[in-house]
Design a protein around this motif. Structure first.
Motif, PDB file in Angstrom:
ATOM      1  N   LEU A  72      -3.239   0.406   7.590  1.00  0.00           N
ATOM      2  CA  LEU A  72      -3.260   1.100   8.879  1.00  0.00           C
ATOM      3  C   LEU A  72      -1.890   1.059   9.562  1.00  0.00           C
ATOM      4  CD1 LEU A  72      -6.732  -0.043  10.259  1.00  0.00           C
ATOM      5  CD2 LEU A  72      -6.098   2.235   9.415  1.00  0.00           C
ATOM      6  N   LYS A  73      -1.213  -0.071   9.451  1.00  0.00           N
ATOM      7  CA  LYS A  73       0.141  -0.167  10.012  1.00  0.00           C
ATOM      8  C   LYS A  73       1.089   0.797   9.310  1.00  0.00           C
ATOM      9  CE  LYS A  73       0.010  -4.924  11.707  1.00  0.00           C
ATOM     10  NZ  LYS A  73       0.518  -6.300  11.523  1.00  0.00           N
ATOM     11  N   ILE A  74       0.955   0.886   8.005  1.00  0.00           N
ATOM     12  CA  ILE A  74       1.798   1.808   7.235  1.00  0.00           C
ATOM     13  C   ILE A  74       1.563   3.247   7.680  1.00  0.00           C
ATOM     14  CG2 ILE A  74       2.087   2.809   4.924  1.00  0.00           C
ATOM     15  CD1 ILE A  74       1.783  -0.078   3.838  1.00  0.00           C
ATOM     16  N   GLY A  76       0.427   4.202  10.598  1.00  0.00           N
ATOM     17  CA  GLY A  76       0.982   4.317  11.946  1.00  0.00           C
ATOM     18  C   GLY A  76       2.487   4.483  11.934  1.00  0.00           C
ATOM     19  N   ILE A  77       3.158   3.716  11.104  1.00  0.00           N
ATOM     20  CA  ILE A  77       4.615   3.822  11.002  1.00  0.00           C
ATOM     21  C   ILE A  77       5.014   5.204  10.521  1.00  0.00           C
ATOM     22  CG2 ILE A  77       6.615   3.009   9.669  1.00  0.00           C
ATOM     23  CD1 ILE A  77       5.287   0.196   9.821  1.00  0.00           C
ATOM     24  N   SER A  78       4.284   5.737   9.567  1.00  0.00           N
ATOM     25  CA  SER A  78       4.623   7.078   9.055  1.00  0.00           C
ATOM     26  C   SER A  78       4.467   8.140  10.136  1.00  0.00           C
ATOM     27  CB  SER A  78       3.794   7.422   7.827  1.00  0.00           C
ATOM     28  OG  SER A  78       2.437   7.596   8.163  1.00  0.00           O
ATOM     29  N   TYR A  79       3.398   8.047  10.938  1.00  0.00           N
ATOM     30  CA  TYR A  79       3.206   9.016  12.017  1.00  0.00           C
ATOM     31  C   TYR A  79       4.294   8.893  13.081  1.00  0.00           C
ATOM     32  CZ  TYR A  79      -1.452  10.465  10.461  1.00  0.00           C
ATOM     33  OH  TYR A  79      -2.500  10.976   9.759  1.00  0.00           O
ATOM     34  N   ILE A  80       4.608   7.674  13.470  1.00  0.00           N
ATOM     35  CA  ILE A  80       5.622   7.464  14.504  1.00  0.00           C
ATOM     36  C   ILE A  80       6.994   7.912  14.016  1.00  0.00           C
ATOM     37  CG2 ILE A  80       6.850   5.683  15.828  1.00  0.00           C
ATOM     38  CD1 ILE A  80       4.094   4.218  15.982  1.00  0.00           C
ATOM     39  N   ALA A  81       7.332   7.565  12.780  1.00  0.00           N
ATOM     40  CA  ALA A  81       8.624   7.966  12.227  1.00  0.00           C
ATOM     41  C   ALA A  81       8.728   9.488  12.138  1.00  0.00           C
ATOM     42  CB  ALA A  81       8.838   7.333  10.855  1.00  0.00           C
ATOM     43  N   GLY A 104      11.841   4.793   8.412  1.00  0.00           N
ATOM     44  CA  GLY A 104      10.392   4.718   8.275  1.00  0.00           C
ATOM     45  C   GLY A 104       9.968   4.422   6.846  1.00  0.00           C
ATOM     46  N   LYS A 105      10.626   5.068   5.893  1.00  0.00           N
ATOM     47  CA  LYS A 105      10.280   4.848   4.480  1.00  0.00           C
ATOM     48  C   LYS A 105      10.599   3.429   4.029  1.00  0.00           C
ATOM     49  CE  LYS A 105      10.868   9.694   3.333  1.00  0.00           C
ATOM     50  NZ  LYS A 105      11.745  10.709   2.739  1.00  0.00           N
ATOM     51  N   VAL A 106      11.748   2.909   4.482  1.00  0.00           N
ATOM     52  CA  VAL A 106      12.125   1.547   4.090  1.00  0.00           C
ATOM     53  C   VAL A 106      11.142   0.529   4.683  1.00  0.00           C
ATOM     54  CG1 VAL A 106      13.895  -0.245   4.386  1.00  0.00           C
ATOM     55  CG2 VAL A 106      14.557   2.074   3.713  1.00  0.00           C
ATOM     56  N   ILE A 107      10.770   0.720   5.944  1.00  0.00           N
ATOM     57  CA  ILE A 107       9.810  -0.192   6.580  1.00  0.00           C
ATOM     58  C   ILE A 107       8.457  -0.121   5.868  1.00  0.00           C
ATOM     59  CG2 ILE A 107       8.509  -0.642   8.705  1.00  0.00           C
ATOM     60  CD1 ILE A 107      11.080   0.219  10.232  1.00  0.00           C
ATOM     61  N   ILE A 108       8.030   1.088   5.531  1.00  0.00           N
ATOM     62  CA  ILE A 108       6.767   1.250   4.798  1.00  0.00           C
ATOM     63  C   ILE A 108       6.834   0.542   3.448  1.00  0.00           C
ATOM     64  CG2 ILE A 108       5.365   2.958   3.558  1.00  0.00           C
ATOM     65  CD1 ILE A 108       5.854   4.821   5.991  1.00  0.00           C
ATOM     66  N   LEU A 109       7.940   0.714   2.744  1.00  0.00           N
ATOM     67  CA  LEU A 109       8.085   0.061   1.443  1.00  0.00           C
ATOM     68  C   LEU A 109       8.039  -1.453   1.581  1.00  0.00           C
ATOM     69  CD1 LEU A 109       8.570   0.323  -1.586  1.00  0.00           C
ATOM     70  CD2 LEU A 109      11.014   0.359  -1.104  1.00  0.00           C
ATOM     71  N   SER A 110       8.710  -1.976   2.596  1.00  0.00           N
ATOM     72  CA  SER A 110       8.715  -3.432   2.771  1.00  0.00           C
ATOM     73  C   SER A 110       7.318  -3.965   3.096  1.00  0.00           C
ATOM     74  CB  SER A 110       9.705  -3.838   3.861  1.00  0.00           C
ATOM     75  OG  SER A 110       9.246  -3.447   5.140  1.00  0.00           O
ATOM     76  N   VAL A 113       5.058  -3.916  -0.325  1.00  0.00           N
ATOM     77  CA  VAL A 113       5.376  -4.812  -1.439  1.00  0.00           C
ATOM     78  C   VAL A 113       4.325  -5.908  -1.644  1.00  0.00           C
ATOM     79  CG1 VAL A 113       7.039  -6.542  -2.246  1.00  0.00           C
ATOM     80  CG2 VAL A 113       7.836  -4.309  -1.491  1.00  0.00           C
ATOM     81  N   PRO A 114       3.860  -6.599  -0.594  1.00  0.00           N
ATOM     82  CA  PRO A 114       2.832  -7.621  -0.834  1.00  0.00           C
ATOM     83  C   PRO A 114       1.545  -7.057  -1.444  1.00  0.00           C
ATOM     84  CG  PRO A 114       3.783  -7.900   1.343  1.00  0.00           C
ATOM     85  CD  PRO A 114       4.313  -6.619   0.797  1.00  0.00           C
ATOM     86  N   ILE A 115       1.137  -5.888  -1.009  1.00  0.00           N
ATOM     87  CA  ILE A 115      -0.072  -5.275  -1.565  1.00  0.00           C
ATOM     88  C   ILE A 115       0.165  -4.883  -3.021  1.00  0.00           C
ATOM     89  CG2 ILE A 115      -1.612  -3.276  -1.431  1.00  0.00           C
ATOM     90  CD1 ILE A 115      -1.364  -3.435   1.593  1.00  0.00           C
ATOM     91  N   LEU A 116       1.337  -4.321  -3.316  1.00  0.00           N
ATOM     92  CA  LEU A 116       1.651  -3.955  -4.694  1.00  0.00           C
ATOM     93  C   LEU A 116       1.714  -5.195  -5.591  1.00  0.00           C
ATOM     94  CD1 LEU A 116       4.381  -1.227  -4.123  1.00  0.00           C
ATOM     95  CD2 LEU A 116       2.057  -0.888  -4.967  1.00  0.00           C
TER      96      LEU A 116
END
Length: 130
Positions: A72-74, A76-81, A104-110, A113-116
């Motif tokens: 959900l945070k990811i 949200g970040i994509s929409y805001i970015a 936005g893409k770098v923050i999403i990737l970071s 990573v834990p989920i991946l």
């Protein structure tokens, strides 16, 4: 039928912005930014409803909430970015908008990573001989 109301507001804003553009371009931009921000805030209620439904589904499916929260945070970040980049493009700052999208893409990737990592570890445990 909210989409009809939204479309009407957007079309009226476009018409007014076009009229203002020749005389007061700064006011035209401010009008567009104000209405765009207002629409974003109007849609925030809808987004909150969707988040609540997703939380309920995750609880029913017995999915660990930390994963759902991260996704959900990811989102949200994509929409805001995207919103910030579009406003920046409207202001004529294409290069800065591109940097906003990259951030936005770098923050999403970071955040992903834990989920991946967990996903890869789960797949590795399922492979024979591991």
């Amino acid at each position: 039928m909210e989409i009809i109301q939204i479309a009407a507001i957007v079309l009226v804003t476009v018409f007014l912005a076009l009229l203002l553009q020749e005389q007061q371009p700064v006011f035209a931009f401010l009008l567009v930014m104000f209405v765009g921000s207002g629409l974003f805030l109007f849609l925030a209620d809808r987004i909150a409803e969707i988040i609540l439904m997703i939380k309920k589904l995750a609880a029913r499916a017995d999915i660990e909430f930390a994963y759902v929260e991260t996704v959900l945070k990811i989102i949200g970040i994509s929409y805001i970015a995207e919103f910030a980049a579009q406003i920046t493009k409207d202001a004529g700052q294409e290069a800065l908008a591109a940097k906003m999208e990259l951030a936005g893409k770098v923050i999403i990737l970071s955040m992903a990573v834990p989920i991946l990592t967990i996903l890869i570890e789960t797949i590795l445990t399922m492979l024979p001989g591991k």
